[in-house]
Design a protein around this motif. Structure first.
Motif, PDB file in Angstrom:
ATOM      1  N   SER A 176       0.844  -1.209   0.000  1.00  0.00           N
ATOM      2  CA  SER A 176       0.000   0.000   0.000  1.00  0.00           C
ATOM      3  C   SER A 176       0.873   1.250   0.000  1.00  0.00           C
ATOM      4  O   SER A 176       0.569   2.241  -0.681  1.00  0.00           O
ATOM      5  N   GLN A 189      -7.117   0.449  -0.630  1.00  0.00           N
ATOM      6  CA  GLN A 189      -7.391  -0.812   0.054  1.00  0.00           C
ATOM      7  C   GLN A 189      -8.682  -0.666   0.864  1.00  0.00           C
ATOM      8  O   GLN A 189      -8.968   0.400   1.401  1.00  0.00           O
ATOM      9  N   GLU A 208      -5.287  -4.278  -3.511  1.00  0.00           N
ATOM     10  CA  GLU A 208      -6.015  -5.475  -3.071  1.00  0.00           C
ATOM     11  C   GLU A 208      -7.485  -5.468  -3.517  1.00  0.00           C
ATOM     12  O   GLU A 208      -8.390  -5.701  -2.712  1.00  0.00           O
TER      13      GLU A 208
HETATM   14 MG   LIG Z   1      -1.844  -2.953   2.066  1.00  0.00          MG
END
Ligand SMILES: [Mg+2]
Ligand SMILES: Nc1ncnc2c1ncn2[C@@H]1O[C@H](COP(=O)(O)OP(=O)(O)O)[C@@H](O)[C@H]1O
Length: 253
Positions: free
Chosen positions: A41, A77, A160
């Motif tokens: 991330s 995310q 994700e």
């Molecule tokens: Mg992450």
């Protein structure tokens, strides 16, 4: 082509990314893999220059990406989104069009049409007036994919997007990724649970603070690289259950 040069990120005394460099070709679907806490991330956010303590540079088509931010769409995310925020499906997707408003501040006819097409593409047009909190997890992820589509960006950074989604969403997302690739877009998709999907990526980046490997899935997901990224506990648990051959099938079936 997208080029990341020597990206380093420190959070106070923690180094989350260390001197990460790579290149991504246009018209490719690239997987960003690594365990939880690997810095996936952080890397996507740093590519958007969202982190004040980052060092390094990102270029798109030879020019700094920070001067062409509208060319990059970002899907955050799940855990970084406030799903209780009172906003409808359509208005989330419309956020992608804020740069394209008419002079009196309302979305243009063209923007409304683009939002409609994006919602149809992710099969959520019928649910456009629903608050996002009243959707399933897979539907919520599709709303954010629709927002990325409506931006009509060249580069999509997706954090994700396939985590814990239903089968229908997963199949639809892969279909859309393949279409975007054929349109010449560059997709960088992070995932920490790869299951049997790795061979769908043109290229993988294996990350754990450092870039451990980059290349085709078979070049990257070797036992040595997996050991380096995931540590000693990861590989034996695969081998104990399935043996060496089965491990390969697990990764690339
Ligand atoms: Mg992450
Ligand atoms: N805003 C932050 N402040 C301090 N530490 C952070 C912050 N965001 C992430 N981290 C830490 O940086 C490391 C990488 O996190 P992250 O990029 O979220 O990894 P991943 O997405 O691969 O799970 C982790 O150790 C995490 O705890």
């Amino acid at each position: 082509m997208l080029e990341v040069q020597n990206l380093t990120v420190n959070y106070r005394d923690l180094q989350a990314l260390s001197d990460v460099s790579f290149k991504l070709e246009s018209g490719s679907v690239v997987g960003l893999v690594g365990p939880n806490g690997a810095g996936k991330s952080t890397l996507l956010k740093a590519m958007l220059e969202l982190i004040s303590t980052q060092i390094g540079q990102v270029f798109y088509q030879g020019r700094p990406l920070k001067h062409q931010r509208q060319k990059v769409a970002y899907l955050p995310q799940r855990s970084q989104v406030d799903w209780d925020y009172p906003v409808t499906v359509e208005n989330v997707v419309m956020m992608a069009r804020t740069l394209h408003r008419s002079w009196w501040g309302r979305p243009s006819r063209q923007s409304r049409e683009i939002v409609k097409q994006a919602l149809q593409r992710v099969e959520l047009y019928e649910l456009r007036d629903r608050p996002i909190k009243n959707l399933s997890g897979g539907q919520q992820q599709r709303v954010f994919l629709a927002r990325a589509l409506a931006q009509q960006a060249d580069v999509l950074l997706l954090d994700e997007p396939l985590n814990a989604v239903d089968k229908k969403t997963e199949a639809l997302m892969w279909q859309i990724y393949d279409e975007l690739k054929r349109e010449g877009k560059t997709l960088l998709i992070s995932c920490h649970e790869w299951g049997n999907t790795l061979d769908r990526y043109d290229q993988l980046l294996l990350l754990n603070q450092h870039l451990i490997a980059s290349g085709t899935p078979r070049q990257v997901m070797t036992p040595e690289h997996i050991q380096l990224a995931y540590g000693a506990t990861f590989e034996p648990s695969l081998q104990n259950n399935h043996g060496d051959r089965a491990e390969e099938e697990l990764l690339f079936c």
